[in-house]
Design a protein around this motif. Structure first.
Motif, PDB file in Angstrom:
ATOM      1  N   PHE A   1       0.811  -1.220   0.000  1.00  0.00           N
ATOM      2  CA  PHE A   1       0.000   0.000   0.000  1.00  0.00           C
ATOM      3  C   PHE A   1       0.847   1.274   0.000  1.00  0.00           C
ATOM      4  O   PHE A   1       0.323   2.373  -0.182  1.00  0.00           O
ATOM      5  N   GLN A   2       2.142   1.141   0.241  1.00  0.00           N
ATOM      6  CA  GLN A   2       3.020   2.326   0.173  1.00  0.00           C
ATOM      7  C   GLN A   2       4.443   1.880  -0.162  1.00  0.00           C
ATOM      8  O   GLN A   2       5.333   1.891   0.687  1.00  0.00           O
ATOM      9  N   LEU A   3       4.599   1.511  -1.406  1.00  0.00           N
ATOM     10  CA  LEU A   3       5.887   0.970  -1.843  1.00  0.00           C
ATOM     11  C   LEU A   3       6.895   2.103  -2.067  1.00  0.00           C
ATOM     12  O   LEU A   3       6.530   3.191  -2.518  1.00  0.00           O
ATOM     13  N   PRO A   4       8.167   1.815  -1.762  1.00  0.00           N
ATOM     14  CA  PRO A   4       9.213   2.855  -1.796  1.00  0.00           C
ATOM     15  C   PRO A   4       9.827   3.033  -3.183  1.00  0.00           C
ATOM     16  O   PRO A   4      11.035   2.909  -3.327  1.00  0.00           O
ATOM     17  N   PHE A   5       8.969   3.317  -4.188  1.00  0.00           N
ATOM     18  CA  PHE A   5       9.497   3.507  -5.539  1.00  0.00           C
ATOM     19  C   PHE A   5       9.000   4.823  -6.124  1.00  0.00           C
ATOM     20  O   PHE A   5       7.905   5.294  -5.802  1.00  0.00           O
ATOM     21  N   GLU A   6       9.797   5.392  -7.012  1.00  0.00           N
ATOM     22  CA  GLU A   6       9.413   6.612  -7.722  1.00  0.00           C
ATOM     23  C   GLU A   6       8.305   6.290  -8.728  1.00  0.00           C
ATOM     24  O   GLU A   6       8.253   5.167  -9.230  1.00  0.00           O
ATOM     25  N   PRO A   7       7.465   7.260  -9.057  1.00  0.00           N
ATOM     26  CA  PRO A   7       6.469   7.044 -10.124  1.00  0.00           C
ATOM     27  C   PRO A   7       7.155   6.629 -11.429  1.00  0.00           C
ATOM     28  O   PRO A   7       8.299   7.013 -11.675  1.00  0.00           O
ATOM     29  N   ALA A   8       6.419   5.844 -12.216  1.00  0.00           N
ATOM     30  CA  ALA A   8       6.891   5.411 -13.554  1.00  0.00           C
ATOM     31  C   ALA A   8       8.238   4.690 -13.500  1.00  0.00           C
ATOM     32  O   ALA A   8       9.091   4.865 -14.358  1.00  0.00           O
ATOM     33  N   THR A   9       8.426   3.863 -12.501  1.00  0.00           N
ATOM     34  CA  THR A   9       9.679   3.112 -12.358  1.00  0.00           C
ATOM     35  C   THR A   9       9.672   1.823 -13.185  1.00  0.00           C
ATOM     36  O   THR A   9      10.695   1.389 -13.682  1.00  0.00           O
ATOM     37  N   PHE A  10       8.472   1.211 -13.340  1.00  0.00           N
ATOM     38  CA  PHE A  10       8.428  -0.153 -13.894  1.00  0.00           C
ATOM     39  C   PHE A  10       7.715  -0.227 -15.246  1.00  0.00           C
ATOM     40  O   PHE A  10       6.768   0.496 -15.514  1.00  0.00           O
ATOM     41  N   ASP A  11       8.193  -1.165 -16.067  1.00  0.00           N
ATOM     42  CA  ASP A  11       7.513  -1.459 -17.334  1.00  0.00           C
ATOM     43  C   ASP A  11       6.325  -2.388 -17.096  1.00  0.00           C
ATOM     44  O   ASP A  11       5.328  -2.342 -17.809  1.00  0.00           O
ATOM     45  N   HIS A  12       6.470  -3.266 -16.098  1.00  0.00           N
ATOM     46  CA  HIS A  12       5.441  -4.267 -15.852  1.00  0.00           C
ATOM     47  C   HIS A  12       5.318  -4.536 -14.353  1.00  0.00           C
ATOM     48  O   HIS A  12       6.319  -4.516 -13.629  1.00  0.00           O
ATOM     49  N   ILE A  13       4.099  -4.804 -13.923  1.00  0.00           N
ATOM     50  CA  ILE A  13       3.872  -5.204 -12.525  1.00  0.00           C
ATOM     51  C   ILE A  13       3.158  -6.549 -12.524  1.00  0.00           C
ATOM     52  O   ILE A  13       2.235  -6.775 -13.317  1.00  0.00           O
ATOM     53  N   PHE A  14       3.584  -7.415 -11.623  1.00  0.00           N
ATOM     54  CA  PHE A  14       3.061  -8.774 -11.535  1.00  0.00           C
ATOM     55  C   PHE A  14       2.594  -9.016 -10.094  1.00  0.00           C
ATOM     56  O   PHE A  14       3.354  -8.803  -9.146  1.00  0.00           O
ATOM     57  N   VAL A  15       1.336  -9.456  -9.944  1.00  0.00           N
ATOM     58  CA  VAL A  15       0.742  -9.647  -8.618  1.00  0.00           C
ATOM     59  C   VAL A  15       0.047 -11.002  -8.604  1.00  0.00           C
ATOM     60  O   VAL A  15      -0.941 -11.210  -9.314  1.00  0.00           O
ATOM     61  N   CYS A  16       0.557 -11.940  -7.823  1.00  0.00           N
ATOM     62  CA  CYS A  16       0.032 -13.311  -7.886  1.00  0.00           C
ATOM     63  C   CYS A  16      -0.279 -13.841  -6.492  1.00  0.00           C
ATOM     64  O   CYS A  16       0.619 -13.915  -5.643  1.00  0.00           O
TER      65      CYS A  16
ATOM     66  N   PRO B   1       0.517   4.182 -10.482  1.00  0.00           N
ATOM     67  CA  PRO B   1       1.494   5.243 -10.800  1.00  0.00           C
ATOM     68  C   PRO B   1       2.926   4.724 -10.922  1.00  0.00           C
ATOM     69  O   PRO B   1       3.768   5.388 -11.534  1.00  0.00           O
ATOM     70  N   LEU B   2       3.210   3.551 -10.356  1.00  0.00           N
ATOM     71  CA  LEU B   2       4.571   3.015 -10.442  1.00  0.00           C
ATOM     72  C   LEU B   2       4.886   2.507 -11.842  1.00  0.00           C
ATOM     73  O   LEU B   2       6.044   2.255 -12.182  1.00  0.00           O
ATOM     74  N   LEU B   3       3.831   2.313 -12.646  1.00  0.00           N
ATOM     75  CA  LEU B   3       4.014   1.858 -14.031  1.00  0.00           C
ATOM     76  C   LEU B   3       4.352   3.032 -14.937  1.00  0.00           C
ATOM     77  O   LEU B   3       3.809   4.125 -14.791  1.00  0.00           O
ATOM     78  N   LYS B   4       5.248   2.767 -15.905  1.00  0.00           N
ATOM     79  CA  LYS B   4       5.469   3.738 -16.968  1.00  0.00           C
ATOM     80  C   LYS B   4       4.216   3.827 -17.832  1.00  0.00           C
ATOM     81  O   LYS B   4       3.409   2.885 -17.860  1.00  0.00           O
ATOM     82  N   GLU B   5       4.094   4.906 -18.561  1.00  0.00           N
ATOM     83  CA  GLU B   5       2.967   5.065 -19.495  1.00  0.00           C
ATOM     84  C   GLU B   5       2.883   3.838 -20.407  1.00  0.00           C
ATOM     85  O   GLU B   5       3.880   3.451 -21.020  1.00  0.00           O
ATOM     86  N   GLY B   6       1.711   3.204 -20.477  1.00  0.00           N
ATOM     87  CA  GLY B   6       1.546   2.029 -21.328  1.00  0.00           C
ATOM     88  C   GLY B   6       2.055   0.740 -20.712  1.00  0.00           C
ATOM     89  O   GLY B   6       1.948  -0.322 -21.315  1.00  0.00           O
ATOM     90  N   GLY B   7       2.623   0.816 -19.522  1.00  0.00           N
ATOM     91  CA  GLY B   7       3.109  -0.393 -18.840  1.00  0.00           C
ATOM     92  C   GLY B   7       1.960  -1.324 -18.486  1.00  0.00           C
ATOM     93  O   GLY B   7       0.808  -0.912 -18.425  1.00  0.00           O
ATOM     94  N   THR B   8       2.291  -2.595 -18.266  1.00  0.00           N
ATOM     95  CA  THR B   8       1.232  -3.577 -18.043  1.00  0.00           C
ATOM     96  C   THR B   8       1.167  -4.068 -16.595  1.00  0.00           C
ATOM     97  O   THR B   8       2.173  -4.131 -15.889  1.00  0.00           O
ATOM     98  N   LEU B   9      -0.036  -4.420 -16.213  1.00  0.00           N
ATOM     99  CA  LEU B   9      -0.305  -5.085 -14.941  1.00  0.00           C
ATOM    100  C   LEU B   9      -0.774  -6.511 -15.244  1.00  0.00           C
ATOM    101  O   LEU B   9      -1.572  -6.722 -16.154  1.00  0.00           O
ATOM    102  N   THR B  10      -0.274  -7.469 -14.487  1.00  0.00           N
ATOM    103  CA  THR B  10      -0.776  -8.851 -14.567  1.00  0.00           C
ATOM    104  C   THR B  10      -1.142  -9.304 -13.156  1.00  0.00           C
ATOM    105  O   THR B  10      -0.334  -9.159 -12.239  1.00  0.00           O
TER     106      THR B  10
END
Lengths: 268, 268
Positions: free
Chosen positions: A97-112, A130-139
């Protein structure tokens, strides 16, 4: 802030069960998740690393960051990854709920197998976006205990599964979350949301799944809460034992067992 | 001899529903059934011809013989086939338990939404087996009402579906037969039995299925037994109406609906 608790606990047997589960389900759940070389991937909620191993193997040149709230789980995940000789994963402790990353850090996020344990799953997804780059994907991959059905039918087995749903609910989670991925991911503001069900169908022609899923994954998971069910008196001991026996019965040559996982993909 | 009754009845609205259902589900259920030119195919239990049309279109050069026990259904099936300009289907009246064909007459047998209505489904499959040539194939498709789950959850909707299962049971059928295809086909002596589940997963991103399946097929089917449920007092009128409303509720933008058909293939 939402309270997070892992209902299945962290015992050694549990760790084994999760490893078994991961191996049996690898193809069904993970085969279509491959991240390009160099892409930055966040695994939010890696637990003891059961999915991390698969993720890292399927995308060997992606740069994976796996986070979990539990230091104990993280240590175990780290050890597993080391033993497997995997080198493209970095671990970090953090609250989903409050991850220590800058906005737009990742290309992809994976949650399993994470949202099922959260009181506010949609809020978690909103926070990840917000941690995803523009167009980045969530799975997202989740199970759904209410999707379970089997042959022969048995009311005690059904009630035993209901106990699992009740316990997960008491712990602030939701064992029926798989079917809700579409509204959850859509509601969290993602676009191009696509959900696909992944049914694990088990009959005697698939002996690997009879052992690996019906017995060692699902029924073992139900058996894992025996003490808590008795402590709370959710079912009589006799009915519980009949229910467990009936689940094992579905692993006989004329039995059938069905369980459905759901996989959602979306873009920021 | 087993008693056969079509629980949904033969009203005009029912015919429409079956046609809708067939159209929406065509790809999911039928796309992988294609019979070679010149092969002889038996469709056992063709009803009003909803599946016959698909079968004949997907295998335009196969020689299809479609049988049903009901002359009324056969006439309607014949009329449908004529209107569609299909010429590779011959109809014949017959009881699935004692069909008027010589042994080893057919290359392939196709049975869709039939076993669910039979008191002795395995006996029917046993009786069909000798009609196949050596190495000939059997294909069976059935639904399973117990595979249904949805979001939002609703106990009245569940009970309404249970009523359907009860009514089908009263009529000598089995609305939970889909999951049993593996033991049934295996038990009837076929070999190389392979069952694949075909889940119809419906969320707002699939508007054709929201209309065509959740509303016009499944919920319409449940609504179709309203009078009989009330006649027998299986549910209170209020609870029934809440259940139907809850099923329609799953067709809203944040709703989800899941139902699983099973398809078995095997060799003589």
């Amino acid at each position: 802030m939402a309270y997070h608790m892992y209902v299945h606990g962290y015992s050694a047997r549990e760790s084994e069960r999760l490893a078994d589960q991961a191996q049996t389900l690898t193809e069904i759940l993970h085969d279509d998740t491959r991240y390009p070389p160099g892409s930055r991937v966040l695994e939010a909620g890696c637990g003891i690393g059961a999915q991390t191993v698969i993720l890292a193997r399927n995308s060997p040149s992606a740069r994976i960051t796996s986070v979990d709230i539990s230091e104990i789980s993280l240590q175990q995940a780290q050890e597993t990854i080391r033993q497997e000789g995997i080198t493209n994963v970095t671990f970090r402790q953090g609250d989903i709920f409050q991850l220590p990353f800058e906005p737009a850090t990742f290309d992809h996020i994976f949650v399993c197998f994470v949202l099922e344990h959260l009181t506010e799953p949609q809020q978690a997804l909103e926070g990840l976006r917000p941690l995803l780059k523009e167009g980045g994907t969530l799975t997202v991959i989740e199970g759904d205990h209410g999707s379970t059905f089997f042959h022969p039918e048995n009311p005690d087995a059904r009630q035993a599964i209901e106990c699992l749903v009740t316990l997960q609910h008491q712990a602030g989670g939701n064992a029926l979350i798989g079917r809700q991925l579409y509204p959850l991911v859509t509601g969290a503001g993602y676009r191009d949301v696509r959900v696909s069900p992944r049914m694990v169908y088990v009959d005697a022609s698939r002996p690997g799944l009879v052992e690996g899923f019906t017995k060692l994954t699902f029924t073992a998971m139900v058996e894992g809460v025996t003490d808590e069910v008795h402590r709370q008196g959710l079912m009589s001991r006799d009915a519980w034992e009949r229910g467990i026996a009936a689940l094992y019965r579905t692993a006989e040559p004329d039995g059938v067992f069905c369980y459905t996982f759901f996989k959602a993909t979306a873009r920021r």
